[in-house]
Design a protein around this motif. Sequence first.
Motif, short mmCIF file in Angstrom:
data_model
loop_
_atom_site.label_atom_id
_atom_site.label_comp_id
_atom_site.label_asym_id
_atom_site.label_seq_id
_atom_site.Cartn_x
_atom_site.Cartn_y
_atom_site.Cartn_z
N LEU A 70 0.81 -1.22 0.00
CA LEU A 70 0.00 0.00 0.00
C LEU A 70 0.85 1.27 0.00
CD1 LEU A 70 -2.89 -1.04 2.40
CD2 LEU A 70 -3.02 -0.67 -0.06
N THR A 71 2.14 1.13 0.25
CA THR A 71 3.00 2.30 0.11
C THR A 71 3.35 2.57 -1.35
OG1 THR A 71 5.06 1.05 0.34
CG2 THR A 71 4.01 1.83 2.37
N ALA A 72 3.12 1.56 -2.19
CA ALA A 72 3.49 1.70 -3.60
C ALA A 72 2.30 1.85 -4.53
CB ALA A 72 4.33 0.49 -4.04
N VAL A 73 1.16 1.26 -4.17
CA VAL A 73 -0.02 1.31 -5.05
C VAL A 73 -1.24 1.73 -4.23
CG1 VAL A 73 0.90 -0.50 -6.55
CG2 VAL A 73 -0.63 -1.13 -4.67
N SER A 74 -2.31 2.09 -4.92
CA SER A 74 -3.54 2.49 -4.24
C SER A 74 -4.25 1.26 -3.68
CB SER A 74 -4.47 3.20 -5.24
OG SER A 74 -4.95 2.26 -6.21
N PRO A 75 -5.16 1.46 -2.70
CA PRO A 75 -5.90 0.32 -2.17
C PRO A 75 -6.68 -0.44 -3.23
CG PRO A 75 -6.13 2.20 -0.71
CD PRO A 75 -5.43 2.69 -1.93
N ARG A 76 -7.28 0.26 -4.18
CA ARG A 76 -8.05 -0.44 -5.22
C ARG A 76 -7.11 -1.29 -6.09
NH1 ARG A 76 -13.34 1.23 -5.26
NH2 ARG A 76 -13.73 3.31 -4.43
N ALA A 77 -5.93 -0.78 -6.38
CA ALA A 77 -4.97 -1.57 -7.16
C ALA A 77 -4.50 -2.79 -6.36
CB ALA A 77 -3.78 -0.70 -7.55
N ALA A 78 -4.33 -2.61 -5.04
CA ALA A 78 -3.91 -3.74 -4.20
C ALA A 78 -4.97 -4.83 -4.18
CB ALA A 78 -3.63 -3.25 -2.78
N LEU A 79 -6.25 -4.44 -4.29
CA LEU A 79 -7.32 -5.43 -4.31
C LEU A 79 -7.24 -6.34 -5.53
CD1 LEU A 79 -10.25 -3.20 -3.04
CD2 LEU A 79 -9.41 -5.29 -1.93
N LEU A 80 -6.58 -5.89 -6.58
CA LEU A 80 -6.40 -6.74 -7.76
C LEU A 80 -5.52 -7.94 -7.44
CD1 LEU A 80 -5.97 -4.03 -10.56
CD2 LEU A 80 -8.02 -5.39 -10.01
N PHE A 81 -4.65 -7.82 -6.43
CA PHE A 81 -3.85 -8.97 -6.01
C PHE A 81 -4.75 -10.03 -5.37
CE2 PHE A 81 -0.59 -5.83 -6.56
CZ PHE A 81 0.53 -6.55 -6.91
#
Length: 405
Positions: free
Chosen positions: A172-183
């Motif tokens: 989450l320091t590198a990407v947005s929360p919504r982008a992290a949800l793609l993981f």
Amino acid sequence: MTFVAESISGRPAGYRDVFGVREFRAVFAAHLLSLLGIVTGEIALSVLVYRVTGSPLLSALAFALGFLPYLLGGTLLAGVADRAPARRVLVVCNLLCAASAAVTALPGAPVAVLLAMRGFSALIGPVLAGTRSATLGDVLGEGDLFVLGRSLIRIVTQGAQLAGFAAGGLLLTAVSPRAALLFTVAGFLASALLLRFGTRRRPARAAGRADVIGASLSGARQLLADRRTRALLLLSWAPPFFLVAPESLAAPYADAIGAGTAGVGLLMCGMPVGTIVGEVLAGSLLSPRARERITLPAASVLLLPFLLYVLRPSLGWALATVALAGLGAAYTLGLDQWFVAAVPEELRGRAMTLQTAGAMSVQGAGMALAGAAAEYVPAHWVVAGSGVIGTLVVGSVVRLVVGSR
């Protein structure tokens, strides 16, 4: 029924023998991928809800919704685990969870939708976990390999939580929360593929086309009506209800002893570390008979270390205390053997689903009750009280198990 208790060489089975089973490797890897996605998604969703609303309550609710629907799903949907082929259930559950995570990652998704999708995934969770546990009986047999397989699933669950929370925070320091949800989406999709192509298709355990809710409720009634099964279920639920007290009160206790946020993180890690060590030692060093012999003694005393909280221990001693309690969770290896032997094969999926749903639900209830108690008395007294009351309650359940033999 298949009983597998020894390796090919005739020696007692070990963790290496479990990994020697190709299908288990697929189930294990699929669970690890989906679990890492879940943990990352929990952090990302909580942060996302807080950023959108600025509400600590709604942010906490995003976490709580991972527990609350478990009992409902485990009670009303458990029949799916036995009424449909296991591989199909596992693949479909993973795909549904992937779709749910994908919806939360959509730009502009309302908070109500985010929370609803979190609850939907938790509703499916007990079916996925129960079917996976029942499938281990098909893949590994009903002997010691099954016990060690379930132990490995628990170990990786605890380990992935520790690694996942750390990795999720860094992500989450590198990407947005919504982008992290793609993981999370990717984890569930990869898990579905592994299960589809890495496991065999087996027919449903139970015949008939009864409605899912009816089959689920009738299965729960059958399981709870049996004296032995009921006692074993209670033994799998009672200790976790009290074990969560130090974790749920880590923040106020760390603040009370001046340990700061670093202390909170360490206290949250103590129980998983102790649990992993206990399971590995019991699974590696003890024979199946020895693991069964320690089941009831270990369950009876695993909450006693909490009594040290009366002394309001420093961070180091508190960490040692919760880790010591975690060691006692090794009682579950013998309990697993008794449970699979007590449950009829046609009810195994529903039994495992009910067991998982109950364990998750009581942990949520235990967290809430410990938090409520800490509103009126200091956190260290709540933890110590959990040790006293929990030991008495678990002792009563142990007597029920002894009487059910």
